[in-house]
Motif scaffolding. Sequence first.
Motif, short mmCIF file in Angstrom:
data_model
loop_
_atom_site.label_atom_id
_atom_site.label_comp_id
_atom_site.label_asym_id
_atom_site.label_seq_id
_atom_site.Cartn_x
_atom_site.Cartn_y
_atom_site.Cartn_z
N GLY A 46 1.28 -1.26 0.02
CA GLY A 46 0.09 0.26 -0.35
C GLY A 46 0.64 0.83 0.19
N PHE A 57 1.41 6.01 2.84
CA PHE A 57 0.89 5.89 4.08
C PHE A 57 1.46 7.31 4.74
CE2 PHE A 57 1.06 2.73 7.74
CZ PHE A 57 -0.11 3.18 8.38
N ILE A 110 -5.73 2.16 4.39
CA ILE A 110 -4.38 0.85 4.56
C ILE A 110 -4.78 0.49 5.81
CG2 ILE A 110 -2.35 0.78 5.02
CD1 ILE A 110 -1.63 3.44 2.57
N VAL A 125 3.05 -1.70 3.63
CA VAL A 125 3.24 -0.24 3.59
C VAL A 125 4.48 0.46 3.14
CG1 VAL A 125 1.30 -0.32 4.53
CG2 VAL A 125 3.37 0.14 6.09
#
Length: 326
Positions: free
Chosen positions: A27, A30, A40, A52
């Motif tokens: 992801g 962040f 997230i 992340v």
Amino acid sequence: MAPTPGSLMGARPAIMPQPRMMLVVTGDDFGYCPRRNQGIVDCFQAGGISNVSLLVNASAAKEAADLAKRHSIPIGLHANLSEGIPACQSLQQASTLINQRGFFHGKMGFRQALERGQISMKQVELELRAQIRLFRELTGHLPHHMDGHQHIHVLPEVREVFAQVLSDLRIPYTRVPVETGLHSCPWLPTHLRRFYTQVEKDALDSIPVFTRYGIRWPDVYLGLTTMGQNMSVPNLQKALSHALAAGPSHSTTSSSASGSNPPVVTAELMVHPGYPSHPQEGGCGEGPDDFSQSAERQHELRMLTDPSMLALYSQKRVQLCAFKDL
């Protein structure tokens, strides 16, 4: 493994089949804003992402680092030279990295300035090291992987500095955005196809540089063809099939091959889940961009946690993991 209650004496315990792919679902962005952070975290808890990438100069970076600690989310650094304000204070007043308003030049602006020879690589190095220091202050450790916001890390000249910094600090993993199947996606608009093709060329040119410095990356990269509204279960399924067909591609693969088992493919899927940013809330100093305020982030969150997507991983023997597991 302890037998389950009621199981027959002598019955063989169920053996998990060996995965065909170890997939890092990262992801990105962040720290961009509280709404992104929440999306997230929700996506991680639902099994949709496994890793992340933190923007340390974003407005909600500290909150993001705290959330990663609280929920044990594996976290790396999303190095940023294109959006917001430098982390290095000496570069905030006057430097080749910023415009007259004191902000980075932007995704295309940075590339244009680089082409014109207007970016100091010494200042790029100072900024990358400052972002790593800030990452360490926020998280308490060095990043296990480091990639580039808007793929700046594979650009000419920058990639050399980037690899040198990773090598110096022994940060083992990066991202090489070369996506199998990129050229068989008719749904991509012309401007995106042109940009992605250039990213791919820069990434291919980065491979010898990263190799020379001993930097590692997964065998396969996914994510350009499945961003935002282009993310769907069929599109993700197609991308995974391309990746599995491509197989292990270079010597940095984690060697899970033992005996007669075929080697496990390692892959990274870049994603951008979240909830739409509120206007004026978030970003890296200039407020959130249009993509961040759109419904596309939430669409990605919904697709990544769709039961049929999670079932597809199981069916294809794809195991989600973090960079540290490769």
